[in-house]
Design a protein around this motif. Structure first.
Motif, PDB file in Angstrom:
ATOM      1  N   UNK A   1       0.822  -1.214   0.000  1.00  0.00           N
ATOM      2  CA  UNK A   1       0.000   0.000   0.000  1.00  0.00           C
ATOM      3  C   UNK A   1       0.856   1.264   0.000  1.00  0.00           C
ATOM      4  N   UNK A   2       1.994   1.202   0.674  1.00  0.00           N
ATOM      5  CA  UNK A   2       2.888   2.364   0.686  1.00  0.00           C
ATOM      6  C   UNK A   2       3.347   2.689  -0.728  1.00  0.00           C
ATOM      7  N   UNK A   3       3.645   1.662  -1.489  1.00  0.00           N
ATOM      8  CA  UNK A   3       4.104   1.877  -2.859  1.00  0.00           C
ATOM      9  C   UNK A   3       2.983   2.382  -3.763  1.00  0.00           C
ATOM     10  N   UNK A   4       1.787   1.819  -3.584  1.00  0.00           N
ATOM     11  CA  UNK A   4       0.676   2.182  -4.470  1.00  0.00           C
ATOM     12  C   UNK A   4       0.003   3.489  -4.082  1.00  0.00           C
ATOM     13  N   UNK A   5       0.262   3.977  -2.871  1.00  0.00           N
ATOM     14  CA  UNK A   5      -0.351   5.233  -2.407  1.00  0.00           C
ATOM     15  C   UNK A   5       0.734   6.228  -2.025  1.00  0.00           C
ATOM     16  N   UNK A   6       1.709   6.389  -2.908  1.00  0.00           N
ATOM     17  CA  UNK A   6       2.839   7.267  -2.607  1.00  0.00           C
ATOM     18  C   UNK A   6       2.428   8.671  -2.241  1.00  0.00           C
ATOM     19  N   UNK A   7       1.413   9.207  -2.914  1.00  0.00           N
ATOM     20  CA  UNK A   7       0.955  10.565  -2.613  1.00  0.00           C
ATOM     21  C   UNK A   7       0.415  10.654  -1.188  1.00  0.00           C
ATOM     22  N   UNK A   8      -0.253   9.593  -0.735  1.00  0.00           N
ATOM     23  CA  UNK A   8      -0.783   9.584   0.636  1.00  0.00           C
ATOM     24  C   UNK A   8       0.353   9.620   1.645  1.00  0.00           C
ATOM     25  N   UNK A   9       1.422   8.862   1.348  1.00  0.00           N
ATOM     26  CA  UNK A   9       2.562   8.808   2.261  1.00  0.00           C
ATOM     27  C   UNK A   9       3.207  10.176   2.384  1.00  0.00           C
ATOM     28  N   UNK A  10       3.374  10.869   1.250  1.00  0.00           N
ATOM     29  CA  UNK A  10       3.986  12.195   1.278  1.00  0.00           C
ATOM     30  C   UNK A  10       3.125  13.191   2.045  1.00  0.00           C
ATOM     31  N   UNK A  11       1.803  13.083   1.872  1.00  0.00           N
ATOM     32  CA  UNK A  11       0.893  14.004   2.559  1.00  0.00           C
ATOM     33  C   UNK A  11       0.891  13.776   4.060  1.00  0.00           C
ATOM     34  N   UNK A  12       0.939  12.497   4.464  1.00  0.00           N
ATOM     35  CA  UNK A  12       0.879  12.173   5.891  1.00  0.00           C
ATOM     36  C   UNK A  12       2.214  12.345   6.594  1.00  0.00           C
ATOM     37  N   UNK A  13       3.280  12.511   5.809  1.00  0.00           N
ATOM     38  CA  UNK A  13       4.599  12.648   6.422  1.00  0.00           C
ATOM     39  C   UNK A  13       5.231  11.328   6.752  1.00  0.00           C
ATOM     40  N   UNK A  14       4.611  10.201   6.341  1.00  0.00           N
ATOM     41  CA  UNK A  14       5.154   8.891   6.665  1.00  0.00           C
ATOM     42  C   UNK A  14       6.363   8.507   5.856  1.00  0.00           C
ATOM     43  N   UNK A  15       6.719   9.317   4.835  1.00  0.00           N
ATOM     44  CA  UNK A  15       7.866   8.973   4.003  1.00  0.00           C
ATOM     45  C   UNK A  15       9.092   9.816   4.275  1.00  0.00           C
ATOM     46  N   UNK A  16       9.142  10.490   5.413  1.00  0.00           N
ATOM     47  CA  UNK A  16      10.274  11.341   5.724  1.00  0.00           C
ATOM     48  C   UNK A  16      11.550  10.515   5.827  1.00  0.00           C
ATOM     49  N   UNK A  17      12.617  11.035   5.217  1.00  0.00           N
ATOM     50  CA  UNK A  17      13.893  10.345   5.272  1.00  0.00           C
ATOM     51  C   UNK A  17      14.090   9.347   4.154  1.00  0.00           C
ATOM     52  N   UNK A  18      13.131   9.205   3.250  1.00  0.00           N
ATOM     53  CA  UNK A  18      13.223   8.262   2.150  1.00  0.00           C
ATOM     54  C   UNK A  18      13.043   9.013   0.843  1.00  0.00           C
ATOM     55  N   UNK A  19      13.849   8.613  -0.154  1.00  0.00           N
ATOM     56  CA  UNK A  19      13.817   9.319  -1.429  1.00  0.00           C
ATOM     57  C   UNK A  19      12.574   8.994  -2.237  1.00  0.00           C
ATOM     58  N   UNK A  20      11.971   7.825  -2.012  1.00  0.00           N
ATOM     59  CA  UNK A  20      10.771   7.452  -2.751  1.00  0.00           C
ATOM     60  C   UNK A  20       9.993   6.391  -1.990  1.00  0.00           C
ATOM     61  N   UNK A  21       8.807   6.064  -2.502  1.00  0.00           N
ATOM     62  CA  UNK A  21       7.937   5.106  -1.817  1.00  0.00           C
ATOM     63  C   UNK A  21       8.515   3.706  -1.815  1.00  0.00           C
ATOM     64  N   UNK A  22       9.282   3.349  -2.839  1.00  0.00           N
ATOM     65  CA  UNK A  22       9.886   2.018  -2.874  1.00  0.00           C
ATOM     66  C   UNK A  22      10.873   1.847  -1.729  1.00  0.00           C
ATOM     67  N   UNK A  23      11.707   2.834  -1.484  1.00  0.00           N
ATOM     68  CA  UNK A  23      12.656   2.747  -0.373  1.00  0.00           C
ATOM     69  C   UNK A  23      11.925   2.611   0.957  1.00  0.00           C
ATOM     70  N   UNK A  24      10.832   3.345   1.105  1.00  0.00           N
ATOM     71  CA  UNK A  24      10.062   3.257   2.354  1.00  0.00           C
ATOM     72  C   UNK A  24       9.452   1.871   2.496  1.00  0.00           C
ATOM     73  N   UNK A  25       8.963   1.311   1.405  1.00  0.00           N
ATOM     74  CA  UNK A  25       8.371  -0.023   1.453  1.00  0.00           C
ATOM     75  C   UNK A  25       9.405  -1.076   1.836  1.00  0.00           C
ATOM     76  N   UNK A  26      10.584  -0.985   1.245  1.00  0.00           N
ATOM     77  CA  UNK A  26      11.647  -1.935   1.564  1.00  0.00           C
ATOM     78  C   UNK A  26      12.066  -1.817   3.025  1.00  0.00           C
ATOM     79  N   UNK A  27      12.024  -0.591   3.553  1.00  0.00           N
ATOM     80  CA  UNK A  27      12.406  -0.381   4.948  1.00  0.00           C
ATOM     81  C   UNK A  27      11.463  -1.102   5.904  1.00  0.00           C
ATOM     82  N   UNK A  28      10.188  -1.221   5.555  1.00  0.00           N
ATOM     83  CA  UNK A  28       9.255  -1.962   6.403  1.00  0.00           C
ATOM     84  C   UNK A  28       9.678  -3.426   6.497  1.00  0.00           C
ATOM     85  N   UNK A  29      10.019  -4.020   5.364  1.00  0.00           N
ATOM     86  CA  UNK A  29      10.480  -5.403   5.375  1.00  0.00           C
ATOM     87  C   UNK A  29      11.751  -5.549   6.206  1.00  0.00           C
TER      88      UNK A  29
END
Length: 272
Positions: free
Chosen positions: A128-156
């Motif tokens: 969901x993080x990858x498919x809703x990248x705009x949501x992540x940026x709006x919520x601030x959940x992607x801070x410190x990551x260059x893109x949604x893919x990096x954030x998704x990999x970080x969860x794993x």
């Protein structure tokens, strides 16, 4: 069921659930609600199954927002991380079915931030993080990551390396998490260096599990093949025969850094 009404079976949640179903079938939705609420306040307190039944009752009555609100409250308030993960995943699926993916993502992210490291929640949150990248940026959940893919990999990565939680997981859960991680990286075009590293570590985890090692993560397998044991014996080479499942046959035995070194040596020898 008369015993449930009179009090003889009042402490039996299964009897209370059965009576609630009967009341609903007879058209008395209010009475069904009361029975399930009484069960959740008494003998079935904290029961995820009864919570699901209570929420589903609202769905069948056409009250989807009430159902969502109920699941959300229980997902936040339940004391057990495993139960919070189940409730959050149920609510996220509901939101996805209603075409509200950003809300689904927030539900899973809230559960994650509350300490849930469930393997299935991890995989669904990453997707969901990858498919809703705009949501992540709006919520601030992607801070410190260059893109949604990096954030998704970080969860794993965090779920795989979460210390005591990883040790307590069943082998089947660790297996699912590693396979889901590698398949996610392949499907979404992760950098090849990260993919090879994950494949190698997955093989280490599979070998450790099959050999009965207590630790199932790469951190628990420090000794290499040429490192002696405390008794002076050499480590047995088991990667080629331990696990024949093709899902684990994802990478060469040699880690990426050793492959690069080996290629350099071979090129030098060829040039000579």
């Amino acid at each position: 069921l008369n015993g449930c009404k009179s009090g003889r079976l009042r402490g039996r949640p299964d009897a209370m659930v059965a009576l609630a179903e009967l009341e609903e079938q007879c058209g008395d939705i209010g009475r069904a609600r009361s029975m399930l609420d009484a069960a959740l306040e008494g003998p079935a307190r904290g029961s995820v199954e009864v919570i699901f039944r209570r929420a589903a009752l609202e769905r069948r009555a056409g009250n989807v927002d009430v159902q969502a609100s109920m699941l959300k409250d229980h997902a936040k308030q339940h004391p057990e991380p495993a139960a919070r993960a189940l409730l959050a995943r149920k609510l996220a699926k509901l939101f996805e079915g209603l075409c509200r993916p950003c809300e689904a993502h927030k539900v899973l992210l809230d559960a994650w931030e509350s300490g849930c490291r469930d393997v299935y929640l991890t995989a669904e949150l990453a997707t969901l993080t990858l498919s809703t990248g705009a949501c992540v940026e709006t919520s601030g959940g992607g801070e410190g990551f260059s893109n949604s893919l990096d954030r998704s990999l970080a969860f794993f990565e965090e779920s795989l390396g979460s210390g005591a939680v990883a040790v307590e997981r069943a082998p089947a859960e660790m297996r699912f998490l590693w396979v889901a991680y590698v398949e996610f990286m392949v499907a979404h075009g992760a950098p090849i260096a990260k993919l090879r590293n994950a494949q190698y570590r997955a093989r280490l985890a599979a070998a450790a599990t099959a050999s009965g090692c207590a630790g199932q993560g790469p951190e628990s397998r420090k000794r290499m093949l040429d490192d002696p044991n405390v008794d002076g014996t050499a480590k047995a080479a088991r990667f080629e025969t331990t696990d024949t499942d093709p899902e684990w046959a994802l990478a060469p035995v040699m880690p990426p850094e050793m492959q690069a070194a080996s290629m350099s040596v071979n090129e030098s020898a060829g040039g000579a």
